[in-house]
Design a protein around this motif. Structure first.
Motif, PDB file in Angstrom:
ATOM      1  N   LEU A  16       0.827  -1.208   0.000  1.00 36.89           N
ATOM      2  CA  LEU A  16       0.000   0.000   0.000  1.00 36.89           C
ATOM      3  C   LEU A  16       0.863   1.261   0.000  1.00 36.89           C
ATOM      4  CD1 LEU A  16      -2.775  -1.207   2.446  1.00 36.89           C
ATOM      5  CD2 LEU A  16      -3.065  -0.644   0.020  1.00 36.89           C
ATOM      6  N   LEU A  17       1.990   1.229   0.688  1.00 36.11           N
ATOM      7  CA  LEU A  17       2.901   2.376   0.664  1.00 36.11           C
ATOM      8  C   LEU A  17       3.437   2.604  -0.742  1.00 36.11           C
ATOM      9  CD1 LEU A  17       4.990   1.840   3.951  1.00 36.11           C
ATOM     10  CD2 LEU A  17       2.938   3.240   3.613  1.00 36.11           C
ATOM     11  N   LYS A  18       3.734   1.521  -1.434  1.00 32.36           N
ATOM     12  CA  LYS A  18       4.219   1.633  -2.810  1.00 32.36           C
ATOM     13  C   LYS A  18       3.134   2.228  -3.700  1.00 32.36           C
ATOM     14  CE  LYS A  18       6.216  -0.974  -6.596  1.00 32.36           C
ATOM     15  NZ  LYS A  18       6.661  -2.269  -7.101  1.00 32.36           N
ATOM     16  N   GLN A  19       1.913   1.780  -3.511  1.00 32.36           N
ATOM     17  CA  GLN A  19       0.814   2.312  -4.314  1.00 32.36           C
ATOM     18  C   GLN A  19       0.658   3.813  -4.061  1.00 32.36           C
ATOM     19  OE1 GLN A  19      -3.028   0.555  -3.527  1.00 32.36           O
ATOM     20  NE2 GLN A  19      -4.014   1.703  -5.168  1.00 32.36           N
ATOM     21  N   LEU A  20       0.656   4.229  -2.807  1.00 37.33           N
ATOM     22  CA  LEU A  20       0.489   5.648  -2.500  1.00 37.33           C
ATOM     23  C   LEU A  20       1.672   6.479  -2.966  1.00 37.33           C
ATOM     24  CD1 LEU A  20      -1.178   5.474   1.029  1.00 37.33           C
ATOM     25  CD2 LEU A  20      -2.116   6.558  -1.028  1.00 37.33           C
ATOM     26  N   ALA A  39      -6.765   3.592  -1.191  1.00 37.61           N
ATOM     27  CA  ALA A  39      -5.496   3.087  -0.650  1.00 37.61           C
ATOM     28  C   ALA A  39      -5.280   3.585   0.775  1.00 37.61           C
ATOM     29  CB  ALA A  39      -4.330   3.502  -1.551  1.00 37.61           C
ATOM     30  N   ILE A  40      -5.600   4.850   1.025  1.00 34.60           N
ATOM     31  CA  ILE A  40      -5.476   5.392   2.384  1.00 34.60           C
ATOM     32  C   ILE A  40      -6.422   4.653   3.325  1.00 34.60           C
ATOM     33  CG2 ILE A  40      -5.873   7.427   3.838  1.00 34.60           C
ATOM     34  CD1 ILE A  40      -4.920   9.130   1.380  1.00 34.60           C
ATOM     35  N   SER A  41      -7.626   4.391   2.852  1.00 25.35           N
ATOM     36  CA  SER A  41      -8.613   3.674   3.664  1.00 25.35           C
ATOM     37  C   SER A  41      -8.138   2.253   3.990  1.00 25.35           C
ATOM     38  CB  SER A  41      -9.951   3.632   2.925  1.00 25.35           C
ATOM     39  OG  SER A  41     -10.902   2.930   3.668  1.00 25.35           O
ATOM     40  N   ARG A  42      -7.637   1.544   2.989  1.00 21.30           N
ATOM     41  CA  ARG A  42      -7.129   0.180   3.228  1.00 21.30           C
ATOM     42  C   ARG A  42      -5.936   0.213   4.174  1.00 21.30           C
ATOM     43  NH1 ARG A  42      -8.207  -0.213  -2.302  1.00 21.30           N
ATOM     44  NH2 ARG A  42      -5.998  -0.049  -2.839  1.00 21.30           N
ATOM     45  N   LEU A  46      -5.638  -1.619   7.939  1.00 24.19           N
ATOM     46  CA  LEU A  46      -4.550  -2.537   8.267  1.00 24.19           C
ATOM     47  C   LEU A  46      -3.680  -1.982   9.387  1.00 24.19           C
ATOM     48  CD1 LEU A  46      -3.036  -5.144   7.713  1.00 24.19           C
ATOM     49  CD2 LEU A  46      -1.896  -4.011   5.805  1.00 24.19           C
ATOM     50  N   LEU A  47      -3.362  -0.704   9.322  1.00 20.96           N
ATOM     51  CA  LEU A  47      -2.514  -0.110  10.363  1.00 20.96           C
ATOM     52  C   LEU A  47      -3.204  -0.077  11.719  1.00 20.96           C
ATOM     53  CD1 LEU A  47      -0.680   2.862   8.641  1.00 20.96           C
ATOM     54  CD2 LEU A  47       0.321   0.797   9.602  1.00 20.96           C
TER      55      LEU A  47
END
Length: 136
Positions: A16-20, A39-42, A46-47
Motif C-alpha cells: 500500500l505504501l508503494k501504491q500511495l 489506498a489510504i482507507s485500506r 490494516l494499520l
C-alpha cells in the motif's frame, strides 16, 4: 506464529505504501483521488490492527523480556516510534476522502510523503533490528 502474522502485515503495508508513493505529483494525485482515497482507507484499516497489536501487546510484552537486548531494543523503539498511530490517524482524517485530496493536492502530497517515510522507517527498523531478535 504471531511474528509471522506481523511480517505478513508488513508485506501488505509495504504494498500500500508503494501504491500511495506512485502518486508522485499533485496533478497525478488529483486525477487519481478516488484510488488514493481507497489506498489510504485500506492502509488505515490494516494499520489500525497492526499498530494496536504492536503498541498494545508486542512492545509491552518485549519490555518485560528477560533478555536485556530485546527489552532495551523494544523500549527504545516504542519511545522513538510509538506515536505513529496518532500521527497516522491525523493524516487519515485529513486526507481519506477524494474531496479532501482534490481541495489541496499539494498539501496532501507533502503529508503523504511524510507519513510514508515515517511508516517505512518503522517497518524497516522492525524488520531489520527487532523481529530478528524474536525468531527462534
Amino acid at each position: 506464529m504471531y511474528l509471522e502474522l506481523l511480517t505478513d502485515h508488513h508485506a501488505s503495508i509495504y504494498a500500500l505504501l508503494k501504491q500511495l508513493s506512485g502518486f508522485s505529483s499533485a496533478s497525478m494525485l488529483t486525477a487519481n483521488a478516488e484510488e488514493a482515497s481507497r489506498a489510504i482507507s485500506r492502509l488505515a484499516g490494516l494499520l489500525t490492527v497492526h499498530l494496536a497489536a504492536e503498541d498494545k501487546f508486542l512492545y509491552p510484552s518485549l519490555a518485560r523480556s528477560e533478555d536485556e537486548h530485546i527489552r532495551t531494543t523494544a523500549t527504545h523503539f516504542e519511545e522513538e516510534m510509538g506515536h505513529l498511530a496518532s500521527t497516522f490517524l491525523t493524516y487519515k482524517e485529513a486526507w481519506m476522502t477524494p474531496t479532501k485530496i482534490r481541495q489541496n493536492p499539494a498539501a496532501c502530497l507533502e503529508a503523504t510523503k511524510e507519513v510514508l517515510a515515517a511508516l517505512q522507517e518503522r517497518l524497516g527498523r522492525e524488520d531489520a533490528q527487532l523481529y530478528p531478535l524474536l525468531q527462534d
